[in-house]
Design an enzyme around this catalytic site. Structure first.
Site, PDB file in Angstrom:
ATOM      1  CG  HIS A 125       6.301   5.392   5.371  1.00 62.28           C
ATOM      2  ND1 HIS A 125       5.006   5.702   5.720  1.00 62.28           N
ATOM      3  CD2 HIS A 125       6.426   5.727   4.055  1.00 62.28           C
ATOM      4  CE1 HIS A 125       4.374   6.195   4.652  1.00 62.28           C
ATOM      5  NE2 HIS A 125       5.214   6.220   3.635  1.00 62.28           N
ATOM      6  CG  ASP A 162       4.677  11.772   1.692  1.00 52.61           C
ATOM      7  OD1 ASP A 162       5.798  11.935   1.182  1.00 52.61           O
ATOM      8  OD2 ASP A 162       3.953  10.771   1.467  1.00 52.61           O
ATOM      9  CG  HIS A 164       2.425   7.471   0.960  1.00 51.37           C
ATOM     10  ND1 HIS A 164       3.311   8.020   0.052  1.00 51.37           N
ATOM     11  CD2 HIS A 164       1.741   6.512   0.306  1.00 51.37           C
ATOM     12  CE1 HIS A 164       3.171   7.398  -1.115  1.00 51.37           C
ATOM     13  NE2 HIS A 164       2.226   6.488  -0.988  1.00 51.37           N
ATOM     14  CG  ASP A 245       4.218  11.379  -1.970  1.00 50.52           C
ATOM     15  OD1 ASP A 245       3.795  12.294  -1.229  1.00 50.52           O
ATOM     16  OD2 ASP A 245       4.728  10.330  -1.534  1.00 50.52           O
TER      17      ASP A 245
HETATM   18 ZN   LIG Z   1       4.828   9.456   0.270  1.00 53.44          ZN
END
Ligand SMILES: [Zn+2]
Length: 324
Positions: A125, A162, A164, A245
């Site tokens: 991120h 991931d 995200h 995740d």
């Molecule tokens: Zn994540």
């Protein structure tokens, strides 16, 4: 197959406020699984900190200066609602990026086929000019830039599974046709980016999944959208943003992947790396917040990197019965 494992005690010194999912116990769980005899053949290395030169290939000088300036001597310094620095954070983050750089050096030296960086905090991120989403330095992007600038490689790909979207990697790669970013992720979900329409200069491939999607949808997205584009790109080095995740047990996401799905994507990416770049892969840990799922997933991922199959998954399953 020879596989390296990078770790460093500083990962244990990056503290987050009580109750935060990106916690020290994550790395303890990872260290515990790779301490089992299944992993005796790993070549273990301690990661040094990344130098400024490596960091600044992916981040602005202002970003690095700011993190140095606000790093607290005690307590927490909040950079956003859920991203904070403790006294140990800067050192841990520098070592996290340093592991990715050292892993690139080792893999490109030919001493190992591939490497896994068992480090925290995560990185995908982190954008060129800001920390966010538990991330400070974008280790995967730093590794990719290092491989090109320091080792003279032409094309580097980052594949991110991931749950995200790796907005930071996408932003850093956005206008460089020699850098490829491919991601599966749940959408809508934090950080909100990652639609199929975000394509950079034809080098960004997003394959969003919906809450509830499982292994079938994940494999379909990879098989139809990400992997053919990656094959066509033909990387000289493959970097994985290995977040776990998207596992069905994870509290932050609502996808339903299992360890077998992580073994599957690891194998598919190894096949593509074999075709284009002598199998050279650097994998960096991103998310994964259910400790048991994280440990099991890292286990099959690294086992697959080590021997090109996921035999351990079946072995463990045979021994564990149906306790859950
Ligand atoms: Zn994540």
């Amino acid at each position: 197959m020879a596989t390296a494992l990078f770790s460093h005690p500083s990962s244990l010194d990056h503290e987050m406020p009580n109750g935060h999912p990106e916690r020290v116990d994550r790395i303890r769980a990872v260290h515990h699984i790779v301490a089992s005899p299944h992993f005796d053949n790993l070549l273990r290395h301690e990661a040094g900190p990344a130098g400024d030169e490596a960091i600044l290939r992916a981040h602005t000088p202002e970003h690095l200066r700011r993190l140095r300036a606000v790093a607290p001597e005690e307590g927490f310094e909040f950079l956003d609602a859920d991203t904070s620095m403790s006294p140990g954070t800067l050192t841990a983050a520098l070592h996290g990026a340093g592991a990715a750089v050292a892993a690139v050096d080792l893999v490109l030296s030919g001493a190992v086929d591939n490497a896994f960086c068992a480090m925290r905090p995560p990185g995908h991120h982190a954008e060129s000019r800001r920390a966010m989403g538990f991330c400070f330095f974008n280790s995967a992007a730093i590794a990719a830039h290092h491989a090109r600038a320091h080792h003279g490689l032409e094309r580097v790909a980052v594949i991110d599974f991931d749950v995200h979207h790796g907005n930071g990697t996408q932003e850093i790669f956005w206008s460089d046709p020699n850098l490829f970013y491919g991601s599966t992720h749940q959408m809508p979900l934090y950080p909100g980016t990652g639609s199929v329409h975000e394509t950079g200069v034809g080098n960004i491939f997003n394959a969003p999944l919906r809450a509830g999607d499982g292994g079938a949808q994940f494999r379909e997205a990879m098989t139809t959208r990400i992997l053919p584009a990656l094959d066509a790109f033909g990387p000289d080095l493959l970097v994985m943003s290995a977040g776990f995740d998207a596992h069905r047990r994870d509290p932050l996401g609502s996808l339903a992947l299992d360890e077998e799905d992580f073994a599957w994507i690891t194998l598919r990416l190894m096949e593509i790396a074999d075709r284009h770049c002598g199998g050279r892969i650097v994998s960096v840990l991103e998310g994964g917040y259910d400790l048991r799922a994280l440990a099991a997933s890292v286990g099959v991922h690294v086992q697959t990197l080590m021997r090109g199959d996921a035999g351990m998954v079946e072995e463990e399953r045979a021994h564990s019965g149906d306790e859950d």
